[in-house]
Design a protein around this motif. Structure first.
Motif, mmCIF file in Angstrom:
data_model
loop_
_atom_site.group_PDB
_atom_site.id
_atom_site.type_symbol
_atom_site.label_atom_id
_atom_site.label_comp_id
_atom_site.label_asym_id
_atom_site.label_seq_id
_atom_site.Cartn_x
_atom_site.Cartn_y
_atom_site.Cartn_z
ATOM 1 N N GLN A 56 -4.130 2.400 4.753
ATOM 2 C CA GLN A 56 -2.708 2.493 4.409
ATOM 3 C C GLN A 56 -2.157 1.133 3.988
ATOM 4 N N SER A 57 -2.564 0.083 4.679
ATOM 5 C CA SER A 57 -2.012 -1.251 4.428
ATOM 6 C C SER A 57 -2.564 -1.908 3.175
ATOM 7 N N LYS A 60 -3.257 -0.557 -2.213
ATOM 8 C CA LYS A 60 -2.891 -1.121 -3.521
ATOM 9 C C LYS A 60 -3.948 -2.101 -4.034
ATOM 10 N N LEU A 337 8.212 -3.741 10.038
ATOM 11 C CA LEU A 337 7.478 -4.212 8.861
ATOM 12 C C LEU A 337 6.027 -4.512 9.231
ATOM 13 N N THR A 338 5.159 -4.446 8.242
ATOM 14 C CA THR A 338 3.776 -4.882 8.420
ATOM 15 C C THR A 338 3.438 -5.885 7.321
ATOM 16 N N ASN A 345 1.400 -8.780 1.251
ATOM 17 C CA ASN A 345 1.379 -7.327 1.415
ATOM 18 C C ASN A 345 2.402 -6.854 2.452
ATOM 19 N N LYS A 347 5.228 -4.718 3.939
ATOM 20 C CA LYS A 347 5.673 -3.341 3.715
ATOM 21 C C LYS A 347 6.631 -2.921 4.813
ATOM 22 N N THR A 348 7.574 -2.057 4.453
ATOM 23 C CA THR A 348 8.432 -1.425 5.455
ATOM 24 C C THR A 348 7.729 -0.175 5.953
ATOM 25 N N LEU A 349 7.445 -0.153 7.247
ATOM 26 C CA LEU A 349 6.746 0.978 7.836
ATOM 27 C C LEU A 349 7.735 2.041 8.318
#
Length: 613
Positions: A56-57, A60, A337-338, A345, A347-349
């Motif tokens: 998931q992380s 991209k 966030l992660t 990288n 991201k808002t979880l």
């Protein structure tokens, strides 16, 4: 007679990857990013949870391999082998590099998969012909080696026959891997180590002999290698550390046995000086050929494709009251966030989180846990949890069971949550589902006396289950030099209460304003952030608090902007801090090499680390 093989319709069937470790999860990510459905199987839920977070992380980073315009495939996780492979068109085993384990798995697959399914081994050193002992001879034409390197940085894949593999299958796998963004290469005949690993084995062997003979050092060898052979900034010593020296030794054993090689200055030397001492490389916390943390880089520009394998994923909390504060949401504008360990990288979880403060992660349980302070000045705080991907948000402790929950930590050994309750003037403990909730420390009675006495406010917390102790901070009034750090036993002494326990010990007092805590339980070194006034405040400090420790506070780093969140990475020997100024910092365990890896106009609170290796 073996059935005639026909090309499968890969749009209607999944493929299966067996083994959710470092390479298995990367192989899975390659196929998912290319639009293929993947069943990922591992006997351990912990590994499957870690793999799901990794995919998931980082998806991209894989999507660009096929142009970035495909819809990702679906991931399904399995612990049961039969269910994972039942409908698969292709099964790839990526289990540990032990021959008997591979023989056994091939035998099981032979009985479980469909008559058209292609079976492959990701082995880097064993020919698949050595794994066929339990496989029906009629089915051996559908078996081959498909060996990945380390995607997404290294995308070459080697395909090799088992000596009987149908040539149509070799060509089909070449086409499918190309479609998935890989760069396949076909070995023309069976070869132990395939192609690249034969080259790599020779390099490793000479490197170990150079080191064993005392001719050079890891750093000098890698400098020469990188300068001469170029695009990868990691040399052979760093790459061996990243893979794991125990894995290097297992693989080398096979070459030694098959080719009757001398092992004294290679694998025997490696085991004696490193593996047997627990120095397994990046994953061990004790380092390997290089010190701990050397293969966890501070930027993508520094990293090679074997670096950052042992790096954690960061989880940190945005209070939601920074420059992007949506006033219509009030205090529910917070975010979880992660980010990667180098700050990339991001991201808002989870969005629309109310006043989050403390966070920790259990990969084994597959859950994130965090505290919500509730409305300031009202006793309506709560504790919540979610799946590692941010779904399935649940209430662990409902509003009002704690006043203002602050830092939260997990006792992973006993599956317990511990958190401090600021205005509630308490330290709490409960199970992951909120059951067995109890107060283990009470510094005052806010319901009777109010909560204006800030010297009783409990804020930071850490737990040392190995030595049976819990530590917490009582911060005192803002920047008033009345802060203290305490400790007590994990269990309340018999016949005593949370408010009357006799084992509470004051470790430090007259601190500017101590906030969050963390601990290296092996060395019994306590770390804390302090958001008080300069020069003693807005600092990170540590102290040795074990039986032989001098309990002397040492300042490791200064000049934060209201330092709050703190986590120690004992594997890579790094420290992470989040502050109210919207920054996340990383530096070495001794306070050196301080770097601001995330710099925003947000307001950050707690921080947690998840280790996926």
């Amino acid at each position: 007679m073996a059935p005639t093989w026909a090309r499968p319709d890969t749009s209607k069937q999944p493929l299966a990857v067996l083994g959710a470790g470092v390479l298995g999860r990367r192989i899975t990510a390659c196929w998912i990013a290319a639009g293929y459905d993947v069943n990922l199987r591992d006997p351990l839920d912990t590994q499957l949870n870690a793999a799901a977070v990794y995919i998931q992380s980082n998806l991209k980073d894989y999507e660009h391999l096929t142009g970035g315009k495909r819809n990702p495939g679906n991931l399904k996780a399995f612990t049961d082998l039969g269910a994972a492979v039942k409908d698969a068109w292709f099964v790839l085993e990526a289990v540990p590099e032990k021959l008997q384990m591979k023989i056994d798995i091939m035998g099981e697959l032979d009985k479980l998969v469909s008559p058209q399914c292609i079976i492959a081994s990701n082995s880097s050193s064993f020919k698949t012909s050595k794994m066929l002992e339990k496989v029906n001879p009629e089915n051996r034409a559908r078996i081959c080696n498909v060996h990945y390197q380390m995607p997404p940085g290294a995308t070459t894949v080697e395909i090799m026959t088992d000596g009987q593999t149908d040539k149509q299958i070799i060509q089909f796998m070449n086409d499918a891997l190309t479609d998935a963004g890989m760069q396949p290469v076909v070995a023309r005949k069976e070869s132990t180590g395939l192609i690249l690993n034969r080259l790599w084995a020779a390099i490793k062997r000479e490197v170990m002999m150079i080191l064993a003979e005392g001719v050079s050092t890891p750093a000098e060898i890698d400098t020469l290698f990188v300068r001469m052979f170029g695009n990868n900034p990691s040399g052979p010593c760093a790459m061996m550390d990243a893979v794991g020296l125990d894995t290097v030794a297992f693989i080398e054993d096979n070459y030694v046995e098959e080719r009757h090689l001398e092992s004294a200055l290679t694998v025997d030397w490696l085991r004696k000086n490193y593996v047997d001492q627990g120095k397994l490389g990046a994953k061990s916390g004790k380092g390997g050929l290089y010190p701990p943390g050397d293969t966890t880089k501070s930027s993508q520009a520094e990293a090679g494709h074997h670096d950052n394998l042992a790096a954690p994923i960061l989880y940190f909390l945005d209070l939601g009251v920074g420059a992007d504060w949506d006033l219509s949401k009030g205090l529910t504008n917070g975010k979880i966030l992660t980010a990667a360990a180098d700050g990339t990288n991001v991201k808002t979880l989870i969005d629309s989180v109310m006043t989050p403060d403390g966070i920790d992660i259990s990969i084994a349980a597959g859950r994130i846990f965090w505290t919500s302070m509730g409305n300031f000045g009202k006793p309506d705080g709560s504790v919540l949890s979610a799946n590692l991907d941010g779904s399935d948000v649940k209430t662990v402790l409902s509003e009002g069971k704690a006043n203002t929950p602050k830092q939260l930590v997990i006792d992973h050994e006993n599956s317990k949550l511990y958190f401090s309750d600021r205005e509630g003037q308490r330290v709490h403990r409960c199970n992951f589902d909120g059951s067995a909730h109890e107060v283990i420390v009470q510094t005052g009675d806010w319901e009777k006396d109010g909560f204006t006495d800030q010297t009783k406010w409990c804020v930071g917390i850490t737990v040392d289950p190995k030595h049976g102790r819990v530590y917490w901070t009582q911060k005192g009034p803002s920047k008033a030099n009345q802060g203290r750090i305490f400790r007590a036993g994990i269990e309340i002494p018999k016949g005593e209460t949370a408010s009357s326990r006799s084992d509470v010990e004051v470790l430090f007092e007259r601190l500017p304003e101590p906030i969050d805590l963390d601990m290296d339980t092996e060395s019994q070194t306590l770390y804390w952030t302090d958001r008080g006034e300069y020069p003693l405040g807005n600092t990170l400090s540590k102290a040795a608090v074990g039986p032989d420790g001098d309990k002397r506070a040492i300042t490791l780093a200064r000049h934060f902007h209201e330092a709050i969140g703190l986590r120690i990475d004992t594997v890579n020997h790094h420290i992470y801090i989040a502050d109210l100024g919207g920054a996340v910092y990383r530096f070495n365990i001794d306070g050196s090499n301080k770097r601001k890896i995330i710099d925003t106009d947000r307001v950050f609170a707690g921080i947690g680390l998840a280790f996926l290796h």
